[in-house]
Design a protein around this motif. Sequence first.
Motif, PDB file in Angstrom:
ATOM      1  N   MET A   1      19.180   0.270  -7.211  1.00 53.72           N
ATOM      2  CA  MET A   1      17.765   0.012  -7.285  1.00 53.72           C
ATOM      3  C   MET A   1      17.288  -0.571  -5.653  1.00 53.72           C
ATOM      4  SD  MET A   1      16.438  -0.027 -10.272  1.00 53.72           S
ATOM      5  CE  MET A   1      15.015  -1.072 -10.100  1.00 53.72           C
ATOM      6  N   PHE A   2      16.113  -0.150  -5.601  1.00 56.44           N
ATOM      7  CA  PHE A   2      15.451  -0.262  -4.253  1.00 56.44           C
ATOM      8  C   PHE A   2      14.098  -1.117  -4.421  1.00 56.44           C
ATOM      9  CE2 PHE A   2      13.439   3.426  -5.556  1.00 56.44           C
ATOM     10  CZ  PHE A   2      12.104   3.449  -5.059  1.00 56.44           C
ATOM     11  N   PHE A   3      13.715  -1.793  -3.372  1.00 51.45           N
ATOM     12  CA  PHE A   3      12.325  -2.282  -3.582  1.00 51.45           C
ATOM     13  C   PHE A   3      11.672  -1.930  -2.226  1.00 51.45           C
ATOM     14  CE2 PHE A   3      14.893  -5.284  -0.540  1.00 51.45           C
ATOM     15  CZ  PHE A   3      13.955  -5.462   0.294  1.00 51.45           C
ATOM     16  N   VAL A   4      10.347  -2.056  -2.035  1.00 48.74           N
ATOM     17  CA  VAL A   4       9.417  -1.825  -1.182  1.00 48.74           C
ATOM     18  C   VAL A   4       8.324  -2.583  -0.952  1.00 48.74           C
ATOM     19  CG1 VAL A   4       7.966  -0.314   0.170  1.00 48.74           C
ATOM     20  CG2 VAL A   4       9.821   0.673  -0.962  1.00 48.74           C
ATOM     21  N   ASP A   5       8.120  -3.709  -0.085  1.00 54.32           N
ATOM     22  CA  ASP A   5       7.125  -4.518   0.026  1.00 54.32           C
ATOM     23  C   ASP A   5       6.223  -4.224   1.167  1.00 54.32           C
ATOM     24  OD1 ASP A   5       8.577  -6.266  -1.853  1.00 54.32           O
ATOM     25  OD2 ASP A   5       9.611  -7.570  -0.539  1.00 54.32           O
ATOM     26  N   THR A   6       4.999  -4.462   0.647  1.00 50.35           N
ATOM     27  CA  THR A   6       4.054  -4.219   1.463  1.00 50.35           C
ATOM     28  C   THR A   6       3.595  -5.507   2.223  1.00 50.35           C
ATOM     29  OG1 THR A   6       3.257  -2.310   0.333  1.00 50.35           O
ATOM     30  CG2 THR A   6       1.516  -3.062   1.814  1.00 50.35           C
ATOM     31  N   ILE A   7       3.379  -5.370   3.690  1.00 50.77           N
ATOM     32  CA  ILE A   7       3.117  -6.486   4.454  1.00 50.77           C
ATOM     33  C   ILE A   7       1.427  -5.973   5.010  1.00 50.77           C
ATOM     34  CG2 ILE A   7       3.160  -8.100   6.483  1.00 50.77           C
ATOM     35  CD1 ILE A   7       6.222  -7.489   6.021  1.00 50.77           C
ATOM     36  N   GLU A   8       0.494  -6.727   4.296  1.00 47.09           N
ATOM     37  CA  GLU A   8      -0.884  -6.321   4.596  1.00 47.09           C
ATOM     38  C   GLU A   8      -1.157  -6.995   6.079  1.00 47.09           C
ATOM     39  OE1 GLU A   8      -2.975  -4.281   3.211  1.00 47.09           O
ATOM     40  OE2 GLU A   8      -2.004  -3.851   1.062  1.00 47.09           O
ATOM     41  N   VAL A   9      -1.721  -6.170   6.916  1.00 47.01           N
ATOM     42  CA  VAL A   9      -2.500  -6.643   8.133  1.00 47.01           C
ATOM     43  C   VAL A   9      -3.874  -6.464   8.198  1.00 47.01           C
ATOM     44  CG1 VAL A   9      -2.292  -6.572  10.631  1.00 47.01           C
ATOM     45  CG2 VAL A   9      -0.203  -6.059   9.344  1.00 47.01           C
ATOM     46  N   ALA A  10      -4.837  -6.787   7.130  1.00 51.60           N
ATOM     47  CA  ALA A  10      -5.958  -6.466   6.716  1.00 51.60           C
ATOM     48  C   ALA A  10      -6.848  -6.409   7.786  1.00 51.60           C
ATOM     49  CB  ALA A  10      -6.438  -7.338   5.700  1.00 51.60           C
ATOM     50  N   GLY A  11      -6.879  -7.742   8.960  1.00 56.87           N
ATOM     51  CA  GLY A  11      -7.791  -7.534  10.163  1.00 56.87           C
ATOM     52  C   GLY A  11      -7.743  -6.492  10.878  1.00 56.87           C
ATOM     53  N   LEU A  12      -6.505  -5.731  10.729  1.00 53.14           N
ATOM     54  CA  LEU A  12      -6.477  -4.395  11.762  1.00 53.14           C
ATOM     55  C   LEU A  12      -6.498  -3.129  10.866  1.00 53.14           C
ATOM     56  CD1 LEU A  12      -3.940  -5.421  14.308  1.00 53.14           C
ATOM     57  CD2 LEU A  12      -6.630  -5.433  14.665  1.00 53.14           C
ATOM     58  N   GLY A  13      -6.615  -3.312   9.609  1.00 52.19           N
ATOM     59  CA  GLY A  13      -6.610  -2.202   8.631  1.00 52.19           C
ATOM     60  C   GLY A  13      -5.352  -1.572   8.496  1.00 52.19           C
ATOM     61  N   ASN A  14      -4.062  -2.144   8.621  1.00 54.50           N
ATOM     62  CA  ASN A  14      -2.897  -1.641   8.673  1.00 54.50           C
ATOM     63  C   ASN A  14      -1.997  -2.134   7.747  1.00 54.50           C
ATOM     64  OD1 ASN A  14      -3.181   0.136  10.848  1.00 54.50           O
ATOM     65  ND2 ASN A  14      -2.860  -1.219  12.385  1.00 54.50           N
ATOM     66  N   ARG A  15      -0.776  -1.597   7.697  1.00 53.86           N
ATOM     67  CA  ARG A  15       0.199  -2.145   6.584  1.00 53.86           C
ATOM     68  C   ARG A  15       1.631  -1.716   7.309  1.00 53.86           C
ATOM     69  NH1 ARG A  15      -1.550   0.493   0.492  1.00 53.86           N
ATOM     70  NH2 ARG A  15      -3.395  -0.871   0.205  1.00 53.86           N
ATOM     71  N   SER A  16       2.246  -2.891   7.044  1.00 48.13           N
ATOM     72  CA  SER A  16       3.917  -2.701   7.263  1.00 48.13           C
ATOM     73  C   SER A  16       4.527  -2.733   6.262  1.00 48.13           C
ATOM     74  CB  SER A  16       4.239  -4.045   8.417  1.00 48.13           C
ATOM     75  OG  SER A  16       5.528  -3.970   8.644  1.00 48.13           O
ATOM     76  N   TYR A  17       5.959  -2.619   6.156  1.00 48.97           N
ATOM     77  CA  TYR A  17       6.628  -2.430   4.999  1.00 48.97           C
ATOM     78  C   TYR A  17       8.253  -2.853   5.393  1.00 48.97           C
ATOM     79  CZ  TYR A  17       3.231   1.129   4.065  1.00 48.97           C
ATOM     80  OH  TYR A  17       1.880   1.513   3.528  1.00 48.97           O
TER      81      TYR A  17
END
Length: 455
Positions: A1-17
């Motif tokens: 099993m794997f996971f992917v968590d999204t880390i929102e950087v909303a102020g810059l309109g980006n995402r990290s994972y």
Amino acid sequence: MFFVDTIEVAGLGNRSYLAGGQRTAVAVDPPRDIDRVIAAAARRGVRISHVVETHVHNDYVTGGLALARITGAAYLVPAAARVSYERVPVHDGDRREVDTTAGLTLRALATPGHTPHHTSYALEENGTAVAVFTGGSLLIGTVGRPDLVEPRLTEELARAQHASAHRLADELPDDTAVLPTHGFGSFCSSGQAQGESTTIGKEKTSNEALTRDVDGFVAALLAVLDDVPAYYAHMSPANAAGPAPVDLSPPTVADAEEIAARLAAGEWVVDLRNRVAFAEGHVAGSFNFEAEGQLATYLAWLIPWGKPVTLLAESPEQLAAAQRELVRVGIDRPAAAATGEPSDWARRGEALASFPRATFADLAKHHKDGVVVLDVRRDAERAASGHVEGSVHLPVHLLHRRLHEVPRGQVWVHCAGGMRAAIAASLLDAAGRDVVAVDDGFDSAEKAGLPIRRH
């Protein structure tokens, strides 16, 4: 099993994972405030074994180098990227094991276009791709901009974007999740994301990079490229040099006398409160950049690079959030700060400044009275939506250097929704102009009876 968590950087309109299995994980395109990534790994109970960059970023300062050093992770950066620090150079086709117990492997795919060295990473589970981290390559319904590296390379990179999108579509299964970094408001994207999630199969049917021939795609892409934030010129060099760790401790507290002294010295004093509160009363000479708006993007875009900035916030929490936003774009330490309300920030006996807010319906009543209508939207917005007949056009990111071009008289300033008009109104107010901030959506202008001219 794997996971992917999204880390929102909303102020810059980006995402990290953060993606991985039961024991280890990989962080993709991390923001500079790496404590969020470390906290995400702690919640999962995993060790960060790899930190990867899809490219040397143009729109924010990366936290990748600091995160790799703190965690001891391998730092993967495209081999063709010119950087000044030790890293694991990544070539097309390279594979790295992420979590052996879960059968997770990361495979590098050269996807030039956003930058010449851009690399995507396919996350494979037991040899089958389940997700692909596409950075600024294939986005949700669009692609990353090809014009941020060098003007002479723009068309070449646009053609490379088309080829890279087709490579991903051809090599990966249709149900592969597409996980881009840009596209959620970042100016690194050539368009807004069409939805919140997607797959390779969905993009095959909807993304112009995959539905149009290369010539048609390139022509359409080059036609929609918008203004580039001025601070982008400083991001890539900072990332290539290797960003220093951040300091998010509270800034030096400024009292009313110090705030006045900093204003007198020509420094920027930025009021983070919402635009309604600012218009009602603020320290004369201060500028309004709402903490809840795109603070980092617009403040970094407008402020002369390196100029000291003092932040005024309604609470310590608002101040701390603003600091976090600003370090992501290289504004590392406020010169000073204060919290509370305007009466706390003005010297005894010093009157607060204010200006009225209005709607387009209000403007319609005064339009023939000889008022100045100032449109601070970008060129592309004005061309696409039309403009109030007779209005003066100065995009907000140019206004502070061209205030002298605003005609005499009362200035009614508007944008598309109100946030940028508030910034512009504060700049004009600080310059001693008689200003009215139109806090309304531009689609209300024609409904209010204002004459709209379209090209």
